[in-house]
Design an enzyme around this catalytic site. Structure first.
Site, PDB file in Angstrom:
ATOM      1  N   GLN A  33     -13.383 -12.917 -32.516  1.00 15.16           N
ATOM      2  CA  GLN A  33     -14.066 -11.836 -31.778  1.00 15.16           C
ATOM      3  C   GLN A  33     -13.355 -11.583 -30.442  1.00 15.16           C
ATOM      4  O   GLN A  33     -12.548 -12.398 -29.998  1.00 15.16           O
ATOM      5  CB  GLN A  33     -15.521 -12.248 -31.501  1.00 15.16           C
ATOM      6  CG  GLN A  33     -15.673 -13.602 -30.839  1.00 15.16           C
ATOM      7  CD  GLN A  33     -16.948 -14.325 -31.245  1.00 15.16           C
ATOM      8  OE1 GLN A  33     -17.968 -13.731 -31.629  1.00 15.16           O
ATOM      9  NE2 GLN A  33     -16.916 -15.660 -31.188  1.00 15.16           N
ATOM     10  N   ASP A  88     -22.039 -21.280 -25.494  1.00 18.47           N
ATOM     11  CA  ASP A  88     -22.092 -21.408 -24.035  1.00 18.47           C
ATOM     12  C   ASP A  88     -22.680 -22.750 -23.605  1.00 18.47           C
ATOM     13  O   ASP A  88     -22.588 -23.118 -22.439  1.00 18.47           O
ATOM     14  CB  ASP A  88     -22.924 -20.252 -23.456  1.00 18.47           C
ATOM     15  CG  ASP A  88     -24.231 -20.066 -24.227  1.00 18.47           C
ATOM     16  OD1 ASP A  88     -24.352 -19.088 -24.977  1.00 18.47           O
ATOM     17  OD2 ASP A  88     -25.115 -20.946 -24.120  1.00 18.47           O
ATOM     18  N   GLU A 108     -20.218 -24.589 -33.481  1.00 14.39           N
ATOM     19  CA  GLU A 108     -19.827 -23.274 -32.948  1.00 14.39           C
ATOM     20  C   GLU A 108     -18.502 -22.886 -33.600  1.00 14.39           C
ATOM     21  O   GLU A 108     -17.546 -23.658 -33.581  1.00 14.39           O
ATOM     22  CB  GLU A 108     -19.681 -23.371 -31.430  1.00 14.39           C
ATOM     23  CG  GLU A 108     -18.842 -22.261 -30.777  1.00 14.39           C
ATOM     24  CD  GLU A 108     -19.364 -20.854 -30.998  1.00 14.39           C
ATOM     25  OE1 GLU A 108     -20.537 -20.605 -30.656  1.00 14.39           O
ATOM     26  OE2 GLU A 108     -18.597 -20.036 -31.528  1.00 14.39           O
ATOM     27  N   ASP A 140     -17.678 -23.382 -38.960  1.00 13.69           N
ATOM     28  CA  ASP A 140     -18.602 -22.346 -39.420  1.00 13.69           C
ATOM     29  C   ASP A 140     -19.939 -22.999 -39.783  1.00 13.69           C
ATOM     30  O   ASP A 140     -19.964 -23.949 -40.575  1.00 13.69           O
ATOM     31  CB  ASP A 140     -17.996 -21.632 -40.642  1.00 13.69           C
ATOM     32  CG  ASP A 140     -18.745 -20.354 -40.994  1.00 13.69           C
ATOM     33  OD1 ASP A 140     -18.110 -19.418 -41.516  1.00 13.69           O
ATOM     34  OD2 ASP A 140     -19.971 -20.310 -40.745  1.00 13.69           O
ATOM     35  N   GLY A 141     -20.999 -22.477 -39.252  1.00 16.25           N
ATOM     36  CA  GLY A 141     -22.312 -23.068 -39.501  1.00 16.25           C
ATOM     37  C   GLY A 141     -22.674 -23.085 -40.968  1.00 16.25           C
ATOM     38  O   GLY A 141     -23.327 -24.020 -41.445  1.00 16.25           O
ATOM     39  N   ASP A 159     -28.477 -20.107 -32.649  1.00 14.49           N
ATOM     40  CA  ASP A 159     -28.246 -19.203 -31.522  1.00 14.49           C
ATOM     41  C   ASP A 159     -26.952 -18.449 -31.793  1.00 14.49           C
ATOM     42  O   ASP A 159     -25.892 -18.729 -31.224  1.00 14.49           O
ATOM     43  CB  ASP A 159     -28.126 -20.008 -30.224  1.00 14.49           C
ATOM     44  CG  ASP A 159     -27.873 -19.118 -29.025  1.00 14.49           C
ATOM     45  OD1 ASP A 159     -27.422 -19.635 -27.972  1.00 14.49           O
ATOM     46  OD2 ASP A 159     -28.088 -17.895 -29.151  1.00 14.49           O
ATOM     47  N   SER A 160     -27.044 -17.524 -32.726  1.00 17.96           N
ATOM     48  CA  SER A 160     -25.817 -16.850 -33.187  1.00 17.96           C
ATOM     49  C   SER A 160     -25.743 -15.438 -32.623  1.00 17.96           C
ATOM     50  O   SER A 160     -26.689 -14.945 -32.009  1.00 17.96           O
ATOM     51  CB  SER A 160     -25.842 -16.758 -34.719  1.00 17.96           C
ATOM     52  OG  SER A 160     -26.822 -15.805 -35.115  1.00 17.96           O
ATOM     53  N   THR A 161     -24.650 -14.820 -32.870  1.00 21.01           N
ATOM     54  CA  THR A 161     -24.516 -13.390 -32.635  1.00 21.01           C
ATOM     55  C   THR A 161     -25.335 -12.673 -33.713  1.00 21.01           C
ATOM     56  O   THR A 161     -25.938 -13.319 -34.570  1.00 21.01           O
ATOM     57  CB  THR A 161     -23.022 -13.004 -32.759  1.00 21.01           C
ATOM     58  OG1 THR A 161     -22.463 -13.701 -33.881  1.00 21.01           O
ATOM     59  CG2 THR A 161     -22.255 -13.392 -31.508  1.00 21.01           C
ATOM     60  N   ASP A 162     -25.359 -11.365 -33.653  1.00 16.90           N
ATOM     61  CA  ASP A 162     -26.145 -10.603 -34.638  1.00 16.90           C
ATOM     62  C   ASP A 162     -25.499 -10.680 -36.017  1.00 16.90           C
ATOM     63  O   ASP A 162     -24.347 -11.094 -36.150  1.00 16.90           O
ATOM     64  CB  ASP A 162     -26.250  -9.144 -34.159  1.00 16.90           C
ATOM     65  CG  ASP A 162     -27.236  -9.014 -32.985  1.00 16.90           C
ATOM     66  OD1 ASP A 162     -26.920  -8.299 -32.022  1.00 16.90           O
ATOM     67  OD2 ASP A 162     -28.290  -9.661 -33.045  1.00 16.90           O
TER      68      ASP A 162
HETATM   69  N1  SAM Z   1     -27.583 -16.012 -26.776  1.00 16.90           N
HETATM   70  C1  SAM Z   1     -26.726 -15.083 -27.468  1.00 16.90           C
HETATM   71  C2  SAM Z   1     -27.504 -14.047 -28.234  1.00 16.90           C
HETATM   72  O1  SAM Z   1     -28.668 -14.242 -28.504  1.00 16.90           O
HETATM   73  O2  SAM Z   1     -26.884 -13.032 -28.562  1.00 16.90           O
HETATM   74  C3  SAM Z   1     -25.801 -15.789 -28.400  1.00 16.90           C
HETATM   75  C4  SAM Z   1     -25.110 -16.866 -27.701  1.00 16.90           C
HETATM   76  S1  SAM Z   1     -23.753 -17.577 -28.420  1.00 16.90           S
HETATM   77  C5  SAM Z   1     -22.520 -16.929 -27.447  1.00 16.90           C
HETATM   78  C6  SAM Z   1     -23.523 -16.875 -30.019  1.00 16.90           C
HETATM   79  C7  SAM Z   1     -22.463 -17.687 -30.700  1.00 16.90           C
HETATM   80  O3  SAM Z   1     -22.607 -17.679 -32.111  1.00 16.90           O
HETATM   81  C8  SAM Z   1     -21.034 -17.173 -30.433  1.00 16.90           C
HETATM   82  O4  SAM Z   1     -20.367 -18.081 -29.597  1.00 16.90           O
HETATM   83  C9  SAM Z   1     -20.388 -17.090 -31.827  1.00 16.90           C
HETATM   84  O5  SAM Z   1     -19.050 -17.510 -31.834  1.00 16.90           O
HETATM   85  C10 SAM Z   1     -21.303 -18.018 -32.614  1.00 16.90           C
HETATM   86  N2  SAM Z   1     -21.255 -17.805 -34.073  1.00 16.90           N
HETATM   87  C11 SAM Z   1     -21.261 -16.627 -34.736  1.00 16.90           C
HETATM   88  N3  SAM Z   1     -21.164 -16.830 -36.070  1.00 16.90           N
HETATM   89  C12 SAM Z   1     -21.114 -18.185 -36.256  1.00 16.90           C
HETATM   90  C13 SAM Z   1     -21.015 -19.023 -37.411  1.00 16.90           C
HETATM   91  N4  SAM Z   1     -20.934 -18.489 -38.652  1.00 16.90           N
HETATM   92  N5  SAM Z   1     -21.002 -20.368 -37.238  1.00 16.90           N
HETATM   93  C14 SAM Z   1     -21.082 -20.902 -35.970  1.00 16.90           C
HETATM   94  N6  SAM Z   1     -21.138 -20.166 -34.834  1.00 16.90           N
HETATM   95  C15 SAM Z   1     -21.170 -18.814 -34.982  1.00 16.90           C
END
Ligand code: SAM
Length: 288
Positions: A33, A88, A108, A140-141, A159-162
């Site tokens: 990203q 974070d 993460e 990867d989760g 706590d992932s992205t959308d």
């Molecule tokens: N608090 C924020 C929100 O609600 O939008 C999200 C915080 S955190 C930065 C979101 C994290 O999810 C990102 O760092 C991203 O890299 C991670 N992420 C996305 N897809 C993922 C996956 N498949 N496995 C693990 N981490 C993932």
């Protein structure tokens, strides 16, 4: 998009917020990203992933406290906690505040997010990275939960992205099925589930998916100023019913025992219990 001194969030094509940028601190295109971290004039430092506001120093406490303390105090005895995403470190820090947590595994996908947050947003995680109970994995989760042993966690916090891009897999049947398998009989999972005023599909579709694997599916809300559109919903799915009806008095007692009481700026026992009382425009998207 960055103009001379503004960054516009591009979550929605026809509506959004913007921040006045006083200093850009990092702009990195990782394998997963686009990552931007900047100093804003209004909200302290801010991290943006693929144009979507993820966290600001000024209001991160709302979201991190509610995503962490509500499931752990509702459970009451979570010793092994899995955190997915949360690069974070804010959720990790608050999970480790609970003195009954023995192990916090954080998975993460993007090591660059961890690296840049350590450098430019050190206050979010504090010293959590060095806690002997923390196990931080870059991966990867979806893969982690596939391999994790049965009944190995009491709580999972996503706590992932959308659900677009790398985050999409964390909203699938496969993911929830494995989460149900690796949770203990009294286990539960919570996840960031968008702002239903603008993203109702996210809440509706993922709640219906979770319902296939968990007897008790609902949601709770938090008012996060920079997640624009009103209440942010946090999805809830538990193997045991009744965890969301623990009394204010019992939640307060648990928080005192866990060392949480008096450390928060948004969460309180009353807010905890009240957050499950959903306005109809949100509750209507939950499965019957
Ligand atoms: N608090 C924020 C929100 O609600 O939008 C999200 C915080 S955190 C930065 C979101 C994290 O999810 C990102 O760092 C991203 O890299 C991670 N992420 C996305 N897809 C993922 C996956 N498949 N496995 C693990 N981490 C993932």
């Amino acid at each position: 998009m960055t103009t001379d001194s503004w960054i516009n969030e591009c979550l929605y094509p026809d509506w959004g917020q913007r921040f006045m940028v006083t200093r850009e601190l990092a702009r990195v295109k990782s394998d997963f990203q686009d990552i931007v971290i900047f100093e804003s004039s209004s909200h302290g430092r801010v991290m943006v992933l693929d144009g979507v506001i993820q966290i600001t120093e000024r209001d991160e406490f709302v979201y991190q406290e509610m995503l962490t303390h509500v499931p752990l105090l509702a459970h009451g005895a979570a010793a092994n906690v899995l955190i997915i995403g949360a690069g974070d470190g804010g959720v990790l820090r608050r999970v480790l505040q609970h003195n009954n947590v023995n192990r916090a595994v954080m998975v993460e996908i993007d090591g660059e997010v961890i690296r840049l947050c350590k450098e430019y947003l050190p206050g979010i995680a504090g010293d959590a990275w060095n806690d002997p109970r923390a196990d931080v994995i870059v991966g990867d989760g979806i893969d982690y939960v596939k391999r994790a042993p049965d009944a190995s966690f009491d709580a999972i916090i996503v706590d992932s992205t959308d659900p677009i891009g790398v985050g999409e897999v964390l909203f699938t049947d496969e993911f929830y099925s494995n989460c149900a398998r690796i949770l203990t009989p009294s286990g539960l999972i919570v996840n960031q589930c968008g702002v239903p005023f603008m993203q109702a599909d996210e809440l509706r579709e993922t709640s219906a998916r979770r319902k296939q694997f968990f007897p008790h599916v609902t949601a709770y809300v938090a008012a996060v100023p920079t997640y624009v559109g009103g209440f942010m919903t946090l999805g809830w799915a538990a193997k045991a019913t009744g965890l969301t009806s623990v009394s204010v008095a019992d939640i307060r007692a648990r928080a005192a025992a866990a060392g949480i009481l008096g450390t928060t700026r948004y969460w309180t026992p009353e807010i905890h219990v009240g957050s499950f009382n959903l306005p109809p425009y949100i509750g209507q998207h939950l499965p019957g």
